[in-house]
Write a protein that holds these residues in place. Structure first.
Motif, PDB file in Angstrom:
ATOM      1  N   GLN A 359       0.823  -1.212   0.000  1.00  0.00           N
ATOM      2  CA  GLN A 359       0.000   0.000   0.000  1.00  0.00           C
ATOM      3  C   GLN A 359       0.859   1.266   0.000  1.00  0.00           C
ATOM      4  O   GLN A 359       0.568   2.233  -0.715  1.00  0.00           O
ATOM      5  CB  GLN A 359      -0.918  -0.001   1.229  1.00  0.00           C
ATOM      6  CG  GLN A 359      -1.985  -1.076   1.187  1.00  0.00           C
ATOM      7  CD  GLN A 359      -2.753  -1.152   2.488  1.00  0.00           C
ATOM      8  OE1 GLN A 359      -3.638  -0.329   2.750  1.00  0.00           O
ATOM      9  NE2 GLN A 359      -2.426  -2.125   3.324  1.00  0.00           N
ATOM     10  N   ILE A 360       1.909   1.251   0.785  1.00  0.00           N
ATOM     11  CA  ILE A 360       2.813   2.407   0.832  1.00  0.00           C
ATOM     12  C   ILE A 360       3.468   2.614  -0.528  1.00  0.00           C
ATOM     13  O   ILE A 360       3.617   3.748  -1.003  1.00  0.00           O
ATOM     14  CB  ILE A 360       3.854   2.211   1.955  1.00  0.00           C
ATOM     15  CG1 ILE A 360       3.162   2.303   3.329  1.00  0.00           C
ATOM     16  CG2 ILE A 360       4.981   3.240   1.843  1.00  0.00           C
ATOM     17  CD1 ILE A 360       4.022   1.824   4.477  1.00  0.00           C
ATOM     18  N   GLY A 361       3.848   1.513  -1.177  1.00  0.00           N
ATOM     19  CA  GLY A 361       4.438   1.619  -2.506  1.00  0.00           C
ATOM     20  C   GLY A 361       3.485   2.211  -3.518  1.00  0.00           C
ATOM     21  O   GLY A 361       3.867   3.056  -4.342  1.00  0.00           O
ATOM     22  N   ARG A 362       2.217   1.806  -3.456  1.00  0.00           N
ATOM     23  CA  ARG A 362       1.227   2.350  -4.381  1.00  0.00           C
ATOM     24  C   ARG A 362       0.968   3.830  -4.107  1.00  0.00           C
ATOM     25  O   ARG A 362       0.787   4.621  -5.044  1.00  0.00           O
ATOM     26  CB  ARG A 362      -0.077   1.553  -4.273  1.00  0.00           C
ATOM     27  CG  ARG A 362       0.027   0.151  -4.803  1.00  0.00           C
ATOM     28  CD  ARG A 362       0.077   0.147  -6.328  1.00  0.00           C
ATOM     29  NE  ARG A 362      -1.232   0.498  -6.879  1.00  0.00           N
ATOM     30  CZ  ARG A 362      -1.456   1.493  -7.741  1.00  0.00           C
ATOM     31  NH1 ARG A 362      -0.458   2.279  -8.141  1.00  0.00           N
ATOM     32  NH2 ARG A 362      -2.672   1.721  -8.204  1.00  0.00           N
ATOM     33  N   ARG A 363       0.994   4.214  -2.846  1.00  0.00           N
ATOM     34  CA  ARG A 363       0.805   5.632  -2.503  1.00  0.00           C
ATOM     35  C   ARG A 363       1.945   6.470  -3.074  1.00  0.00           C
ATOM     36  O   ARG A 363       1.727   7.580  -3.581  1.00  0.00           O
ATOM     37  CB  ARG A 363       0.729   5.783  -0.988  1.00  0.00           C
ATOM     38  CG  ARG A 363       0.377   7.183  -0.502  1.00  0.00           C
ATOM     39  CD  ARG A 363      -1.038   7.545  -0.839  1.00  0.00           C
ATOM     40  NE  ARG A 363      -1.399   8.830  -0.237  1.00  0.00           N
ATOM     41  CZ  ARG A 363      -2.448   9.532  -0.582  1.00  0.00           C
ATOM     42  NH1 ARG A 363      -3.275   9.087  -1.522  1.00  0.00           N
ATOM     43  NH2 ARG A 363      -2.721  10.681   0.004  1.00  0.00           N
ATOM     44  N   GLU A 370      -8.646   5.465  -2.253  1.00  0.00           N
ATOM     45  CA  GLU A 370      -9.722   4.665  -2.821  1.00  0.00           C
ATOM     46  C   GLU A 370      -9.181   3.594  -3.765  1.00  0.00           C
ATOM     47  O   GLU A 370      -9.627   2.437  -3.716  1.00  0.00           O
ATOM     48  CB  GLU A 370     -10.713   5.575  -3.558  1.00  0.00           C
ATOM     49  CG  GLU A 370     -11.533   6.478  -2.649  1.00  0.00           C
ATOM     50  CD  GLU A 370     -10.769   7.729  -2.199  1.00  0.00           C
ATOM     51  OE1 GLU A 370     -11.317   8.501  -1.386  1.00  0.00           O
ATOM     52  OE2 GLU A 370      -9.623   7.938  -2.655  1.00  0.00           O
ATOM     53  N   GLU A 371      -8.235   3.960  -4.613  1.00  0.00           N
ATOM     54  CA  GLU A 371      -7.644   2.986  -5.531  1.00  0.00           C
ATOM     55  C   GLU A 371      -6.900   1.889  -4.770  1.00  0.00           C
ATOM     56  O   GLU A 371      -7.024   0.694  -5.081  1.00  0.00           O
ATOM     57  CB  GLU A 371      -6.688   3.700  -6.493  1.00  0.00           C
ATOM     58  CG  GLU A 371      -7.378   4.596  -7.509  1.00  0.00           C
ATOM     59  CD  GLU A 371      -6.391   5.465  -8.281  1.00  0.00           C
ATOM     60  OE1 GLU A 371      -6.665   5.740  -9.465  1.00  0.00           O
ATOM     61  OE2 GLU A 371      -5.336   5.861  -7.706  1.00  0.00           O
ATOM     62  N   ILE A 377      -9.323  -4.914  -1.341  1.00  0.00           N
ATOM     63  CA  ILE A 377     -10.582  -5.645  -1.344  1.00  0.00           C
ATOM     64  C   ILE A 377     -10.515  -6.781  -2.358  1.00  0.00           C
ATOM     65  O   ILE A 377     -11.008  -7.893  -2.121  1.00  0.00           O
ATOM     66  CB  ILE A 377     -11.767  -4.719  -1.681  1.00  0.00           C
ATOM     67  CG1 ILE A 377     -11.820  -3.542  -0.704  1.00  0.00           C
ATOM     68  CG2 ILE A 377     -13.083  -5.482  -1.664  1.00  0.00           C
ATOM     69  CD1 ILE A 377     -11.725  -3.934   0.739  1.00  0.00           C
ATOM     70  N   GLY A 378      -9.892  -6.538  -3.503  1.00  0.00           N
ATOM     71  CA  GLY A 378      -9.716  -7.590  -4.495  1.00  0.00           C
ATOM     72  C   GLY A 378      -8.936  -8.754  -3.935  1.00  0.00           C
ATOM     73  O   GLY A 378      -9.267  -9.920  -4.176  1.00  0.00           O
ATOM     74  N   LEU A 379      -7.907  -8.451  -3.149  1.00  0.00           N
ATOM     75  CA  LEU A 379      -7.134  -9.518  -2.526  1.00  0.00           C
ATOM     76  C   LEU A 379      -7.977 -10.282  -1.523  1.00  0.00           C
ATOM     77  O   LEU A 379      -7.886 -11.506  -1.419  1.00  0.00           O
ATOM     78  CB  LEU A 379      -5.905  -8.938  -1.834  1.00  0.00           C
ATOM     79  CG  LEU A 379      -4.762  -8.459  -2.732  1.00  0.00           C
ATOM     80  CD1 LEU A 379      -3.661  -7.813  -1.897  1.00  0.00           C
ATOM     81  CD2 LEU A 379      -4.185  -9.616  -3.523  1.00  0.00           C
TER      82      LEU A 379
END
Length: 389
Positions: A359-363, A370-371, A377-379
């Motif tokens: 998550q930190i990497g995606r941020r 939201e993304e 949620i998919g996971l």
């Protein structure tokens, strides 16, 4: 009604001790807490009672319970004979819960915190137990919108269970570092890997790392003191991150964030159960175990909260810091002999990046809360084969 509501504490202590003396070693039960989310907005929604009603008559009914707020649901694997039965039980319960909530327009979240929903919008469920916690804790309990995974491992012998509990204290930071999944909370990029631990463990009384105890009598004396000073009126109000459970003959590990990924939940529980069994075996065989002061374990716990698997943890016996991953890899090697015995070895693995790191990497790449949450949620919902595991 909670079992301890109208039973004198001396009888509770005597019955709990008897249950531990008669326990069957290393049976396991896992509890997972999930956020109930609106399918379209992914906001927390107060709909537990509808989910509970929908479970009536299904295989989930005896294994589905409320957990403080109406936007949360807990599922249990129930008692499993050994860890070898746990991974399939986790998968089965998750799949059944996802199928149960889907017709209600709900999906499940399993990170340690919700990234943006406010505690002010959550309703505490109407049960005697949680009404009592509300009366006692007020703001402290209102803020506890968090989601974890708890592991119960049966330990035979009351004194032995207390010694296993005390031994497990030493590795709570490693377990938290592996499980960290909550960098975002109430619309804030917290800079932490486990905001859940900061919210829950730092808020609640009698929480976090307990003192080391060596016998059931020591533990009973403390519980007796709390009852007699009217500090508690239920034994579950000892919210330690590892505790002997008074209603079951188990040692319960409570430090870990919820896991959005099923395979990582299976791996994490394999580590927790193997570590518990390894501590019991060490006690049986007279192998020396560390007994670190709470203040030093707390130093490592803060490092796990702040940096998770991406930081360093202190080798408290040598007094130097090592990468958290190296510490966990050493722990995996130490538990492996017992993991082989209980059927956990095939599930023991360290993720390339855990949920917080992903998550930190995606941020950092510019993704929105939201993304990022939608990806988690998919996971939560996807089958392992669909994720290439």
């Amino acid at each position: 009604m909670h079992p301890s509501d109208h039973v004198p504490h001396e009888q509770l202590l005597a019955e709990a001790r008897e249950r531990f003396e008669d326990a069957c070693d290393f049976t396991v039960s896992i509890e997972e807490e999930f956020a109930l989310l609106d399918r379209d907005t992914l906001d927390l929604v107060n709909r537990f009672e509808e989910v509970q009603a929908a479970s009536k008559g299904t295989s989930l009914e005896p294994n589905l319970v409320g957990e403080l707020i109406a936007s949360e649901v807990e599922i249990k694997t129930g008692k499993q004979r050994s860890f070898a039965d746990v991974p399939a039980a986790l998968a089965e319960r998750r799949a059944a819960l996802a199928a149960l909530v889907e017709p209600l327009g709900l999906v499940l979240g399993a990170t340690g915190t919700h990234p943006w929903s406010s505690w002010r919008d959550q309703r505490i469920i109407d049960t005697p137990h949680y009404r009592r916690n509300d009366e006692i804790l007020r703001y402290v309990v209102w803020r506890n919108n968090t989601f974890g995974i708890h592991t119960h491992v049966a330990i035979r012998g009351a004194d032995r269970a207390i010694r296993v509990t005390s031994a497990l204290r030493n590795w709570l930071p490693e377990l938290l570092a592996v499980s960290a999944s909550s960098p975002f909370h109430e619309g804030v990029d917290t800079g932490l890997h486990s905001a859940r631990t900061q919210v829950f463990t730092r808020f609640f009384p009698r929480c976090g790392v307990p003192d080391a105890l060596h016998s059931w009598d020591e533990h009973a004396a403390y519980v007796r003191f709390l009852y007699e000073t009217r500090s508690i009126d239920e034994a579950t109000q000892l919210w330690w991150s590892v505790r002997p459970h008074m209603d079951f003959p188990t040692v319960e590990i409570r430090i870990c964030d919820g896991q959005p990924d099923l395979a990582e939940a299976q791996s994490l529980t394999a580590l927790m159960v193997s570590l518990t069994a390894r501590c019991a075996r060490a006690i049986d065989e007279g192998e020396p175990l560390p007994e670190q002061p709470r203040r030093l374990i707390e130093e490592n716990l803060w490092r796990a909260i702040r940096f998770g698997l991406s930081g360093d943890l202190i080798d408290l016996e040598r007094g130097d810091a090592l990468p958290a991953r190296a510490r966990v890899e050493r722990l995996l090697e130490w538990v492996r002999p017992v993991a082989d015995e209980i059927g956990a070895t095939p599930w023991l693995r360290l993720p390339e990046r855990n949920a917080a790191e992903r998550q930190i990497g995606r941020r950092a790449e510019g993704a929105s809360f939201e993304e990022i949450y939608a990806e988690q949620i998919g996971l939560t919902a996807a089958a392992p084969a669909e994720r290439g595991i």
